[in-house]
Write an enzyme that holds these catalytic residues in place. Structure first.
Site, PDB file in Angstrom:
ATOM      1  N   ARG A  73      -0.540   6.467  -4.512  1.00 32.36           N
ATOM      2  CA  ARG A  73      -0.163   6.645  -5.936  1.00 32.36           C
ATOM      3  C   ARG A  73      -1.103   7.084  -6.648  1.00 32.36           C
ATOM      4  NH1 ARG A  73       3.620   2.185  -8.200  1.00 32.36           N
ATOM      5  NH2 ARG A  73       5.365   3.080  -6.617  1.00 32.36           N
ATOM      6  N   ARG A 142      -0.455  -0.988 -14.965  1.00 36.36           N
ATOM      7  CA  ARG A 142      -0.135   0.244 -13.866  1.00 36.36           C
ATOM      8  C   ARG A 142      -0.289   1.661 -14.647  1.00 36.36           C
ATOM      9  NH1 ARG A 142       3.727  -0.569  -9.819  1.00 36.36           N
ATOM     10  NH2 ARG A 142       3.499  -2.495  -8.962  1.00 36.36           N
ATOM     11  N   LYS A 208       3.570  -7.089 -11.532  1.00 38.96           N
ATOM     12  CA  LYS A 208       3.357  -5.825 -12.060  1.00 38.96           C
ATOM     13  C   LYS A 208       3.572  -5.679 -13.697  1.00 38.96           C
ATOM     14  CE  LYS A 208       6.377  -3.724  -9.307  1.00 38.96           C
ATOM     15  NZ  LYS A 208       7.416  -2.843  -8.829  1.00 38.96           N
ATOM     16  N   LYS A 210       3.764  -2.974 -16.991  1.00 38.13           N
ATOM     17  CA  LYS A 210       4.059  -1.458 -17.235  1.00 38.13           C
ATOM     18  C   LYS A 210       4.034  -1.100 -18.792  1.00 38.13           C
ATOM     19  CE  LYS A 210       6.546  -0.457 -13.087  1.00 38.13           C
ATOM     20  NZ  LYS A 210       7.750  -0.192 -12.366  1.00 38.13           N
ATOM     21  N   CYS A 429      15.391   7.883  -6.966  1.00 38.61           N
ATOM     22  CA  CYS A 429      14.192   7.249  -6.429  1.00 38.61           C
ATOM     23  C   CYS A 429      14.112   7.806  -4.957  1.00 38.61           C
ATOM     24  CB  CYS A 429      14.235   5.880  -6.283  1.00 38.61           C
ATOM     25  SG  CYS A 429      15.474   5.237  -5.430  1.00 38.61           S
ATOM     26  N   CYS A 435      10.739   4.172   1.805  1.00 36.99           N
ATOM     27  CA  CYS A 435      10.828   2.807   1.054  1.00 36.99           C
ATOM     28  C   CYS A 435      11.206   1.888   1.770  1.00 36.99           C
ATOM     29  CB  CYS A 435      11.698   2.977  -0.112  1.00 36.99           C
ATOM     30  SG  CYS A 435      11.650   1.607  -1.066  1.00 36.99           S
ATOM     31  N   CYS A 474      18.415   0.858  -4.035  1.00 38.37           N
ATOM     32  CA  CYS A 474      18.517  -0.704  -4.018  1.00 38.37           C
ATOM     33  C   CYS A 474      18.308  -0.927  -5.358  1.00 38.37           C
ATOM     34  CB  CYS A 474      17.259  -1.380  -3.295  1.00 38.37           C
ATOM     35  SG  CYS A 474      15.648  -1.262  -3.977  1.00 38.37           S
ATOM     36  N   CYS A 478      14.209   1.623  -9.623  1.00 39.96           N
ATOM     37  CA  CYS A 478      12.970   2.781  -9.806  1.00 39.96           C
ATOM     38  C   CYS A 478      13.237   4.019 -10.325  1.00 39.96           C
ATOM     39  CB  CYS A 478      12.225   2.955  -8.561  1.00 39.96           C
ATOM     40  SG  CYS A 478      11.719   1.476  -7.570  1.00 39.96           S
TER      41      CYS A 478
HETATM   42 FE1  SRM Z   1       9.325   1.570  -8.026  1.00 41.36          FE
HETATM   43  C1  SRM Z   1       8.898  -0.903  -5.474  1.00 41.36           C
HETATM   44  C2  SRM Z   1       9.011   3.844  -5.871  1.00 41.36           C
HETATM   45  C3  SRM Z   1       8.997   3.374 -10.703  1.00 41.36           C
HETATM   46  C4  SRM Z   1      11.044  -1.108 -10.118  1.00 41.36           C
HETATM   47  N1  SRM Z   1       9.139   1.370  -6.024  1.00 41.36           N
HETATM   48  C5  SRM Z   1       8.989   0.046  -5.251  1.00 41.36           C
HETATM   49  C6  SRM Z   1       8.120   0.630  -3.870  1.00 41.36           C
HETATM   50  C7  SRM Z   1       6.721   0.692  -3.994  1.00 41.36           C
HETATM   51  C8  SRM Z   1       8.636  -0.206  -2.582  1.00 41.36           C
HETATM   52  C9  SRM Z   1       7.930  -1.250  -2.050  1.00 41.36           C
HETATM   53  O1  SRM Z   1       7.748  -2.191  -2.841  1.00 41.36           O
HETATM   54  O2  SRM Z   1       7.479  -1.358  -1.000  1.00 41.36           O
HETATM   55  C10 SRM Z   1       8.929   2.105  -3.874  1.00 41.36           C
HETATM   56  C11 SRM Z   1       8.096   3.126  -3.072  1.00 41.36           C
HETATM   57  C12 SRM Z   1       8.948   4.234  -2.469  1.00 41.36           C
HETATM   58  C13 SRM Z   1       8.470   5.154  -1.553  1.00 41.36           C
HETATM   59  O3  SRM Z   1       8.546   5.255  -0.496  1.00 41.36           O
HETATM   60  O4  SRM Z   1       7.772   6.073  -2.507  1.00 41.36           O
HETATM   61  C14 SRM Z   1       8.888   2.412  -5.303  1.00 41.36           C
HETATM   62  N2  SRM Z   1       8.932   3.211  -8.270  1.00 41.36           N
HETATM   63  C15 SRM Z   1       9.114   4.018  -7.352  1.00 41.36           C
HETATM   64  C16 SRM Z   1       8.993   5.435  -7.805  1.00 41.36           C
HETATM   65  C17 SRM Z   1       8.059   6.422  -6.685  1.00 41.36           C
HETATM   66  C18 SRM Z   1      10.238   6.034  -7.691  1.00 41.36           C
HETATM   67  C19 SRM Z   1      10.417   7.456  -7.943  1.00 41.36           C
HETATM   68  O5  SRM Z   1      11.371   8.190  -7.206  1.00 41.36           O
HETATM   69  O6  SRM Z   1       9.775   7.962  -8.756  1.00 41.36           O
HETATM   70  C20 SRM Z   1       8.415   5.056  -9.006  1.00 41.36           C
HETATM   71  C21 SRM Z   1       6.763   5.070  -8.981  1.00 41.36           C
HETATM   72  C22 SRM Z   1       6.386   4.926 -10.336  1.00 41.36           C
HETATM   73  C23 SRM Z   1       4.904   5.274 -10.599  1.00 41.36           C
HETATM   74  O7  SRM Z   1       4.368   6.192 -10.464  1.00 41.36           O
HETATM   75  O8  SRM Z   1       4.171   3.931 -10.657  1.00 41.36           O
HETATM   76  C24 SRM Z   1       8.593   3.923  -9.319  1.00 41.36           C
HETATM   77  N3  SRM Z   1       9.928   0.907  -9.798  1.00 41.36           N
HETATM   78  C25 SRM Z   1       9.834   2.301 -10.845  1.00 41.36           C
HETATM   79  C26 SRM Z   1      10.542   2.116 -12.059  1.00 41.36           C
HETATM   80  C27 SRM Z   1      10.687   2.711 -13.264  1.00 41.36           C
HETATM   81  C28 SRM Z   1       9.580   2.508 -14.388  1.00 41.36           C
HETATM   82  O9  SRM Z   1       8.709   2.046 -14.273  1.00 41.36           O
HETATM   83  O10 SRM Z   1       9.974   3.258 -15.384  1.00 41.36           O
HETATM   84  C29 SRM Z   1      10.934   0.568 -11.921  1.00 41.36           C
HETATM   85  C30 SRM Z   1      11.811  -0.140 -12.826  1.00 41.36           C
HETATM   86  C31 SRM Z   1      11.283  -0.572 -14.120  1.00 41.36           C
HETATM   87  C32 SRM Z   1      10.536  -2.044 -13.607  1.00 41.36           C
HETATM   88  O11 SRM Z   1       9.446  -2.130 -13.353  1.00 41.36           O
HETATM   89  O12 SRM Z   1      11.353  -3.105 -14.069  1.00 41.36           O
HETATM   90  C33 SRM Z   1      10.667  -0.071 -10.779  1.00 41.36           C
HETATM   91  N4  SRM Z   1       9.823  -0.869  -7.905  1.00 41.36           N
HETATM   92  C34 SRM Z   1      10.556  -1.508  -8.879  1.00 41.36           C
HETATM   93  C35 SRM Z   1      10.585  -2.927  -8.274  1.00 41.36           C
HETATM   94  C36 SRM Z   1      11.445  -3.880  -8.948  1.00 41.36           C
HETATM   95  C37 SRM Z   1      10.524  -4.646  -9.582  1.00 41.36           C
HETATM   96  C38 SRM Z   1      10.963  -6.142 -10.365  1.00 41.36           C
HETATM   97  O13 SRM Z   1      10.670  -6.360 -11.676  1.00 41.36           O
HETATM   98  O14 SRM Z   1      11.738  -6.521  -9.923  1.00 41.36           O
HETATM   99  C39 SRM Z   1      10.045  -2.908  -7.060  1.00 41.36           C
HETATM  100  C40 SRM Z   1      10.058  -3.922  -6.186  1.00 41.36           C
HETATM  101  C41 SRM Z   1       9.053  -5.086  -6.405  1.00 41.36           C
HETATM  102  O15 SRM Z   1       8.264  -4.950  -7.179  1.00 41.36           O
HETATM  103  O16 SRM Z   1       9.209  -6.331  -5.848  1.00 41.36           O
HETATM  104  C42 SRM Z   1       9.710  -1.579  -6.675  1.00 41.36           C
HETATM  105 FE1  SF4 Z   2      12.771   1.833  -2.907  1.00 44.92          FE
HETATM  106 FE2  SF4 Z   2      14.725   0.515  -4.262  1.00 44.92          FE
HETATM  107 FE3  SF4 Z   2      12.615   1.586  -5.694  1.00 44.92          FE
HETATM  108 FE4  SF4 Z   2      14.516   3.024  -4.528  1.00 44.92          FE
HETATM  109  S1  SF4 Z   2      14.790   1.701  -6.060  1.00 44.92           S
HETATM  110  S2  SF4 Z   2      12.197   3.524  -4.336  1.00 44.92           S
HETATM  111  S3  SF4 Z   2      14.973   2.074  -2.711  1.00 44.92           S
HETATM  112  S4  SF4 Z   2      12.382  -0.005  -4.128  1.00 44.92           S
END
Ligand code: SRM
Ligand code: SF4
Length: 572
Positions: A73, A142, A208, A210, A429, A435, A474, A478
């Site tokens: 990323r 981030r 993390k 943000k 997502c 993922c 899930c 995201c």
């Molecule tokens: Fe996310 C984890 C993809 C935005 C909440 N997110 C992941 C991971 C890295 C899975 C992992 O930990 O193994 C995913 C990788 C998937 C892949 O194969 O590419 C993933 N997140 C994404 C992206 C690529 C989704 C997309 O379709 O665009 C976004 C990348 C953002 C970036 O460029 O930095 C992405 N993730 C978000 C958002 C939206 C936002 O930030 O506006 C959220 C919700 C907001 C938040 O953070 O609360 C988000 N991602 C999570 C979480 C849950 C965090 C939590 O507090 O519980 C995880 C899992 C974790 O951190 O344990 C996670």
């Molecule tokens: Fe993966 Fe869940 Fe984030 Fe979708 S919402 S990219 S399934 S961690």
């Protein structure tokens, strides 16, 4: 206390500022993987170890190692790239990754499928164009998001410069990234916290972190989903007066664990531009010191604020920033979406926002060749390229004499056709196959579901209505499904929970409406809601507001009430 720390805390502490055994692991030719501890550390360098889940079964049967590869990323504050930088990422995607670029919901680009042995060359190619991947993931601040809308040039310039200033200020200072991925040079004296990581210290943040900067009336960065947000307060001349500060947003939760919940940020106060970086640092350091380092499911700032109270949190931020915040100023958002097509700017240049379905830039066999088109546009374009938090791309600051050539390239590569109102407001997502946390499909499924729903919307004469629909594989959230008017969240293979009632402008979360639905179940659950909306809505009433007024779901005020549903739901 120490024995209560989570495993990740110990890994960070022992890592020598994010080095771990990454260098050694890269040289291990026996496996495409790295050690478990290094898998946690590599996130701070902007990478995740993944495996192709479509191939898991077959490889297991053949007793082969999983098909390991890395997702990287890029760190792109505010989502603004020079055409040369786009070209570099396009090249890296074709040479080292899976020939696609994935625009994310946080205005950056992910590249998937890079094998371990190509990581160094990939990062070096990215570094050459003054980009990096440091801290794009991990327990740190981030990528800072920023309203990408170039037609409000003055406010945008100020918000981009704030986003960049905060991003630079909060970037980890460790020399580990350079040492491991770029030139191998060891930095002398990397053992004093105050010198190496004056803001983070050895163990960085509990989780993390943000940040987003929004410019009303557009809430296209979904500022309330962020740990920390700045909302521009703009005067009549378009000049920034200062910023409302929001804290405690975050969307991740776990199915069946009500102590985890999404939460929309609170507005904490107002600060002047000259104080904004100090306020950001103060918020980050309070979370560093007050955040939960024992339970990672309870470690985001949203829980710190709910546990300690907003007033106590704010008082500590003011103490550390050395100045009280002023009272928050009035502001109004009107939507979270992008404005598609051409718009003019204050500076006489023009901007073109293109829809990229679920952010996936690629050449489709027999279909639109978006990757090639964007490459050819970048080759002739002298403005910039902006990524939006809705996973779209803006060809920004186009000189008047380039417009016709850009339009011709778009038509030539087959993606000039319009899309429906529902599709242009849809977001999924990544989920499967990369993922590791996905419980269900998302990016590969939502386009088909939208096609099916388009037919139902046409029947109800709602085809031209902007309705925000988002899906995730899930409950981590995201694609920010709990801030969508229609949110679908993966529960298991082919099964989704359906959430309704979020505000169109991103200021209110949704509520669970129906559980564990398959494709037909989703359509059957939504159809009567859409029919009622078409028949009973008030003029201008958005779907997210209607479903609450009509009694389909209760209103979610913030986060702690996300799982409570007062009153029976209306059924058609
Ligand atoms: Fe996310 C984890 C993809 C935005 C909440 N997110 C992941 C991971 C890295 C899975 C992992 O930990 O193994 C995913 C990788 C998937 C892949 O194969 O590419 C993933 N997140 C994404 C992206 C690529 C989704 C997309 O379709 O665009 C976004 C990348 C953002 C970036 O460029 O930095 C992405 N993730 C978000 C958002 C939206 C936002 O930030 O506006 C959220 C919700 C907001 C938040 O953070 O609360 C988000 N991602 C999570 C979480 C849950 C965090 C939590 O507090 O519980 C995880 C899992 C974790 O951190 O344990 C996670
Ligand atoms: Fe993966 Fe869940 Fe984030 Fe979708 S919402 S990219 S399934 S961690």
């Amino acid at each position: 206390m120490t024995d209560q720390l989570s495993r990740n805390e110990r890994i960070k502490e022992a890592s020598r500022y994010l080095r771990g055994t990454l260098s050694e692991g890269l040289g291990d030719e026996i496996t495409g993987s790295i050690t478990e501890d290094d898998q946690q550390l590599v996130k701070f360098h902007g990478m995740y170890l993944q495996d192709d889940r479509d191939l898991r079964g077959e490889r297991m049967r053949k007793k082969m190692e999983k098909a390991f590869a890395f997702m990287i990323r890029v760190r792109i504050s505010g989502g603004v790239l020079a055409p040369k930088q786009w070209l570099a990422l396009d090249r890296v995607a074709r040479v080292y990754a899976n020939c696609t670029m994935r625009i994310t919901t946080r205005q950056t680009i992910q590249l998937h499928g890079i094998i371990k042995f190509n990581l160094r060359e990939t990062l070096q190619a990215i570094d050459k164009e003054l980009l990096s991947t440091i801290a794009a993931c991990g327990d740190v601040n981030r990528n800072v998001m920023c309203n990408p809308n170039p037609h409000q040039s003055k406010a945008h310039a100020a918000s981009l410069s704030l986003a960049r200033a905060i991003s630079d200020h909060l970037e980890p200072r460790t020399g580990a990234y350079r040492e491991i991925w770029l030139d191998g040079e060891k930095i002398a004296g990397e053992d004093d916290d105050k010198v190496v990581e004056p803001i983070y210290g050895k163990t960085y943040l509990p989780r993390k972190f943000k940040i987003a900067v929004a410019v009303p009336p557009s809430n296209d960065v979904d500022v309330f989903a962020n740990d920390l947000g700045f909302i521009a307060i703009v005067d009549a001349k378009g000049e920034i007066e200062g910023w409302n500060v929001t804290v405690g947003g975050g969307l991740g939760m776990t199915h069946g664990e009500p102590e985890t919940y999404p939460r929309a940020a609170d507005v904490m106060g107002f600060c002047r531009t000259e104080d904004a970086v100090a306020v950001a640092e103060a918020v980050v350091t309070v979370q560093r010191d007050w955040g939960d380092r024992a339970n990672r499911k309870h470690a985001r700032l949203k829980y710190t604020i709910d546990d300690r109270g907003l007033d106590a949190f704010c008082a500590e931020v003011e103490r550390r920033a050395g100045k009280p915040l002023e009272s928050a100023r009035p502001f109004k958002f009107d939507s979270t979406g992008d404005r598609y097509g051409w718009t003019g700017g204050d500076n006489g240049r023009e901007h073109l926002t293109l829809f990229v379905e679920n952010g996936r830039v690629l050449d489709r066999a027999g279909g639109a060749r978006m990757m090639t088109a964007l490459r050819r546009i970048a080759e002739i374009h002298d403005g910039d390229i902006r990524l939006t938090a809705n996973q779209n791309v803006i060809i920004a600051n186009v000189a008047k004499d380039k417009r016709a050539a850009i339009e011709a390239l778009i038509a030539e590569h087959g993606f000039a056709a319009g899309v429906s109102a529902l599709r242009r407001n849809s977001m999924a997502c990544v989920a499967l196959p990369t993922c590791g946390l996905a419980l269900a499909e998302s990016e590969r499924y939502l386009p088909d579901l939208v096609t099916a729903l388009e037919q139902r919307l046409a029947v109800h004469d709602l085809a031209d209505d902007d309705i925000v629909i988002r899906m995730t594989g899930c409950p981590n959230g995201c694609a920010r499904p709990y801030l969508a008017e229609v949110g679908l969240v993966g529960k298991g293979p082919g099964r989704y929970n359906l959430y309704l009632g979020a505000a169109f402008d991103g200021t209110r979360l949704s509520k669970l409406f129906a559980e564990d639905l398959d494709n037909d179940g989703i359509i059957a659950a939504l159809d009567p809601v859409l029919a009622a909306y078409a028949a009973e809505r008030a003029p201008g009433e958005r779907l997210g507001d209607f479903v609450i007024r009509a009694g389909f779901v209760a209103r979610t005020e913030n986060g702690r009430d996300f799982h409570t549903d007062a009153g029976a739901k209306r059924r058609a």
